[in-house]
Design a protein around this motif. Structure first.
Motif, PDB file in Angstrom:
ATOM      1  N   ARG A   1       0.805  -1.221   0.000  1.00 20.89           N
ATOM      2  CA  ARG A   1       0.000   0.000   0.000  1.00 20.89           C
ATOM      3  C   ARG A   1       0.841   1.275   0.000  1.00 20.89           C
ATOM      4  O   ARG A   1       0.412   2.320  -0.498  1.00 20.89           O
ATOM      5  CB  ARG A   1      -0.948   0.028   1.203  1.00 20.89           C
ATOM      6  CG  ARG A   1      -1.867  -1.188   1.250  1.00 20.89           C
ATOM      7  CD  ARG A   1      -3.112  -0.935   2.077  1.00 20.89           C
ATOM      8  NE  ARG A   1      -3.989   0.061   1.452  1.00 20.89           N
ATOM      9  CZ  ARG A   1      -4.846  -0.211   0.466  1.00 20.89           C
ATOM     10  NH1 ARG A   1      -4.916  -1.443  -0.044  1.00 20.89           N
ATOM     11  NH2 ARG A   1      -5.611   0.732  -0.027  1.00 20.89           N
ATOM     12  N   GLU A   2       2.036   1.225   0.567  1.00 20.06           N
ATOM     13  CA  GLU A   2       2.860   2.418   0.699  1.00 20.06           C
ATOM     14  C   GLU A   2       3.955   2.440  -0.368  1.00 20.06           C
ATOM     15  O   GLU A   2       4.511   1.400  -0.721  1.00 20.06           O
ATOM     16  CB  GLU A   2       3.491   2.492   2.089  1.00 20.06           C
ATOM     17  CG  GLU A   2       2.464   2.581   3.210  1.00 20.06           C
ATOM     18  CD  GLU A   2       3.111   2.685   4.576  1.00 20.06           C
ATOM     19  OE1 GLU A   2       4.255   3.180   4.670  1.00 20.06           O
ATOM     20  OE2 GLU A   2       2.476   2.249   5.564  1.00 20.06           O
ATOM     21  N   GLU A   3       4.263   3.634  -0.833  1.00 18.79           N
ATOM     22  CA  GLU A   3       5.338   3.781  -1.820  1.00 18.79           C
ATOM     23  C   GLU A   3       6.684   3.556  -1.131  1.00 18.79           C
ATOM     24  O   GLU A   3       7.036   4.281  -0.204  1.00 18.79           O
ATOM     25  CB  GLU A   3       5.297   5.171  -2.459  1.00 18.79           C
ATOM     26  CG  GLU A   3       6.320   5.344  -3.561  1.00 18.79           C
ATOM     27  CD  GLU A   3       6.220   6.699  -4.246  1.00 18.79           C
ATOM     28  OE1 GLU A   3       6.492   6.755  -5.458  1.00 18.79           O
ATOM     29  OE2 GLU A   3       5.874   7.677  -3.570  1.00 18.79           O
ATOM     30  N   ILE A   4       7.410   2.567  -1.576  1.00 20.41           N
ATOM     31  CA  ILE A   4       8.698   2.223  -0.950  1.00 20.41           C
ATOM     32  C   ILE A   4       9.828   3.036  -1.548  1.00 20.41           C
ATOM     33  O   ILE A   4      10.754   3.444  -0.846  1.00 20.41           O
ATOM     34  CB  ILE A   4       8.978   0.712  -1.097  1.00 20.41           C
ATOM     35  CG1 ILE A   4       7.855  -0.087  -0.403  1.00 20.41           C
ATOM     36  CG2 ILE A   4      10.341   0.352  -0.495  1.00 20.41           C
ATOM     37  CD1 ILE A   4       7.965  -1.596  -0.583  1.00 20.41           C
ATOM     38  N   PHE A   5       9.782   3.281  -2.835  1.00 16.28           N
ATOM     39  CA  PHE A   5      10.804   4.051  -3.549  1.00 16.28           C
ATOM     40  C   PHE A   5      12.187   3.444  -3.370  1.00 16.28           C
ATOM     41  O   PHE A   5      13.177   4.123  -3.084  1.00 16.28           O
ATOM     42  CB  PHE A   5      10.793   5.524  -3.092  1.00 16.28           C
ATOM     43  CG  PHE A   5      10.927   6.487  -4.252  1.00 16.28           C
ATOM     44  CD1 PHE A   5       9.939   6.567  -5.214  1.00 16.28           C
ATOM     45  CD2 PHE A   5      12.032   7.314  -4.382  1.00 16.28           C
ATOM     46  CE1 PHE A   5      10.047   7.452  -6.282  1.00 16.28           C
ATOM     47  CE2 PHE A   5      12.155   8.201  -5.444  1.00 16.28           C
ATOM     48  CZ  PHE A   5      11.157   8.270  -6.394  1.00 16.28           C
ATOM     49  N   GLY A   6      12.239   2.143  -3.555  1.00 11.09           N
ATOM     50  CA  GLY A   6      13.490   1.421  -3.444  1.00 11.09           C
ATOM     51  C   GLY A   6      13.399   0.094  -4.183  1.00 11.09           C
ATOM     52  O   GLY A   6      12.366  -0.245  -4.773  1.00 11.09           O
ATOM     53  N   PRO A   7      14.458  -0.708  -4.171  1.00 11.90           N
ATOM     54  CA  PRO A   7      14.529  -1.941  -4.975  1.00 11.90           C
ATOM     55  C   PRO A   7      13.794  -3.109  -4.323  1.00 11.90           C
ATOM     56  O   PRO A   7      14.393  -4.100  -3.918  1.00 11.90           O
ATOM     57  CB  PRO A   7      16.037  -2.189  -5.062  1.00 11.90           C
ATOM     58  CG  PRO A   7      16.570  -1.652  -3.761  1.00 11.90           C
ATOM     59  CD  PRO A   7      15.715  -0.453  -3.443  1.00 11.90           C
ATOM     60  N   VAL A   8      12.465  -2.979  -4.239  1.00  5.62           N
ATOM     61  CA  VAL A   8      11.660  -3.976  -3.535  1.00  5.62           C
ATOM     62  C   VAL A   8      10.444  -4.321  -4.395  1.00  5.62           C
ATOM     63  O   VAL A   8       9.601  -3.460  -4.661  1.00  5.62           O
ATOM     64  CB  VAL A   8      11.195  -3.458  -2.159  1.00  5.62           C
ATOM     65  CG1 VAL A   8      10.437  -4.554  -1.418  1.00  5.62           C
ATOM     66  CG2 VAL A   8      12.374  -2.957  -1.330  1.00  5.62           C
TER      67      VAL A   8
END
Length: 489
Positions: free
Chosen positions: A386-393
């Motif tokens: 649900r949340e924007e991680i903004f990383g390599p996930v």
């Protein structure tokens, strides 16, 4: 393999001159690969924004050289700027790799896209025209598209030089003057751009560049009564603040390109290896630091287990390290704070029951490295979904039917990008019509070009960048009506 890059410009760029901040304050620019300070750059605050806005306002006067030049001349100036960027392409790519931690090949691609953006909008300069209207009442009416005025352009750190082009190019093509605030994390390429803007022959004050922090320089731009338009790319949280601040001042026009949590839907009729690779690149490009990254990977139940195994294997092959190493495809995250935020969300995924099949830890290195991470058995209620991680996930979720996956894709506050992989064109078009998203990619992902409008639904922002829509965001429409006198013989 750490490379030393000469840093040529560290001052603010105001009225075609490099100057210190009024306060004489500086900010540290950090190399995310090592955590070391690259250089210090002048830190703009409200006093410097005032000077930059005054210069832009003077350059926008009705009788100024910029306002009175032919539209084709504006286009020629933008073309000259593109030519100068071509000459400095290698240096810009080195700066982006150093300052933003981008793999060198990706940085060079960003610079090529920057050149293409300036060239595209250079061609628009003398093609921004209105219409004649068959109005009622014995009149002739026409419209003119005119520049808005002084534009405050606030850009992020994930694509520094390219985001500058996305905003500067259409604003200049339309005849506006600009105050550009690059991120405090990545100001170096924007300052070099200032040197080239002067060399290309733009009059003083047309473009001003003021690196600084959001709560000081950014807020001063958003609140400034002499700025007529704001264009911002960044997080939804900060976008709300800018929208509010703009409304508190002079009700300036605002374009917001904000966060995302984009779905990529994969049906069972695809070539599995190709689909895994498209999904992998949709997530991991630019270290996962992309607002429209396809991080919610919805995979049909019929191929789910096989897909997960291949996604795991591909992530584990991904080489992480120094951006100047030609074999490296993933550099560091932009900052220690960003790496901490990503890892906190990774840990939440583990605690909430998702299966971490690859990565999930900080990667070795002096800087801000994170392992390429893949989660399986993800459910829609988990924070990582649900949340924007903004990383390599990457989060891989299972689905059964089209109606189900469209509803689940839309069950988010975001709506920036979406994709579908299938050989059934009817199915693809049904998804494209049903999903709430500013861009939909079919059998590809993030296939954005300078010709295609880009922007979001819902809390991914409003307004559009690129293509013809990019011009529309930087013009006012004026209606001129002429009474036609009737003469009787």
């Amino acid at each position: 393999m750490h490379r030393r890059i000469p840093i040529l410009h560290t001052q603010l760029f105001i009225n075609n001159e490099f100057v210190d901040a009024v306060s004489k304050k500086t900010l540290d620019v950090i190399n995310p690969t090592t955590g070391e300070v690259i250089t210090e750059v002048s830190e703009a605050d409200a006093a410097d924004v005032d000077l930059a806005v005054a210069a832009a306002r003077a350059a926008f006067k009705r009788d100024s050289p910029w306002r009175t030049c032919d539209a084709s001349e504006r286009g020629a100036a933008i073309h000259r700027l593109a030519d100068l960027i071509v000459e400095e392409k290698e240096y810009f790519a080195d700066l982006e790799a150093l300052d933003a931690g981008k793999p060198r090949a990706e940085a060079e691609f960003d610079v090529e896209c920057t050149i293409a953006t300036f060239r595209y909008y250079a061609g628009w300069s003398d093609k921004i025209h209105g219409k004649t209207i068959p109005a009622d009442g014995g009149v002739i009416s026409m419209t003119r598209h005119e520049p808005i005025g002084v534009c405050g352009l606030i850009i992020p750190w994930n694509y520094p030089i390219l985001m500058a082009a996305w905003k500067l190019a259409p604003a200049l093509a339309a005849g506006n003057c600009c105050v550009l605030k690059p991120s405090e994390n990545t100001p170096l390429s924007a300052l070099v751009l200032g040197k080239l803007i002067k060399a290309a022959g733009f009059p003083p004050g047309v473009v001003n560049i003021v690196p600084g922090y959001g709560p000081t320089a950014g807020r001063a731009i958003a609140m400034h009564d002499d700025i007529d338009k704001i264009a911002f790319t960044g997080s939804t949280k900060v976008g709300r603040l800018i929208q509010s601040a703009s409304g508190e001042s002079n009700l300036k026009r605002v374009t917001l390109e904000l966060g995302g949590k984009s779905p990529l839907v994969i049906f069972g009729d695809v070539d599995l290896d190709e689909a895994v690779e498209i999904a992998h690149n949709a997530v991991f490009a630019n270290m996962g630091q992309c607002c429209c990254a396809g991080t919610r990977t919805y995979v049909h139940e019929g191929i789910y287990d096989a897909f997960v195994e291949k996604a795991k294997a591909l992530a584990e092959k991904r080489k992480v390290g120094d951006p100047f190493d030609p074999e490296v495809v993933q550099g560091p995250q932009i900052s220690a704070l960003q790496a901490e935020r990503i890892m906190e969300l990774v840990e939440s995924g583990k605690k909430e029951g998702a299966k971490c099949v690859a990565g999930g830890k900080r990667a070795p290195g002096e800087g801000f490295f994170i392992e390429p991470t893949v989660f399986a058995d993800v459910t829609d209620n988990m924070r990582i979904a649900r949340e924007e991680i903004f990383g390599p996930v990457q989060q891989i979720l299972k689905f059964s039917t089209m109606d189900e996956v469209i509803d689940r894709s839309n069950d988010t506050r975001y709506g920036l990008g979406a994709g579908i992989l299938t050989k059934d064109i009817d199915r693809a078009l049904e998804f494209a019509q049903g999903v709430q998203s500013g861009s939909v990619w079919i059998n590809c992902y993030d296939a954005s070009t300078v010709q295609t409008p880009f922007g979001g639904y819902k809390q991914s922002g409003h307004g559009r960048e690129l293509g013809y829509a990019g011009i529309n965001e930087y013009v006012e429409t004026k209606t001129i009506t002429i009474k036609v006198a009737k003469k009787h013989s």
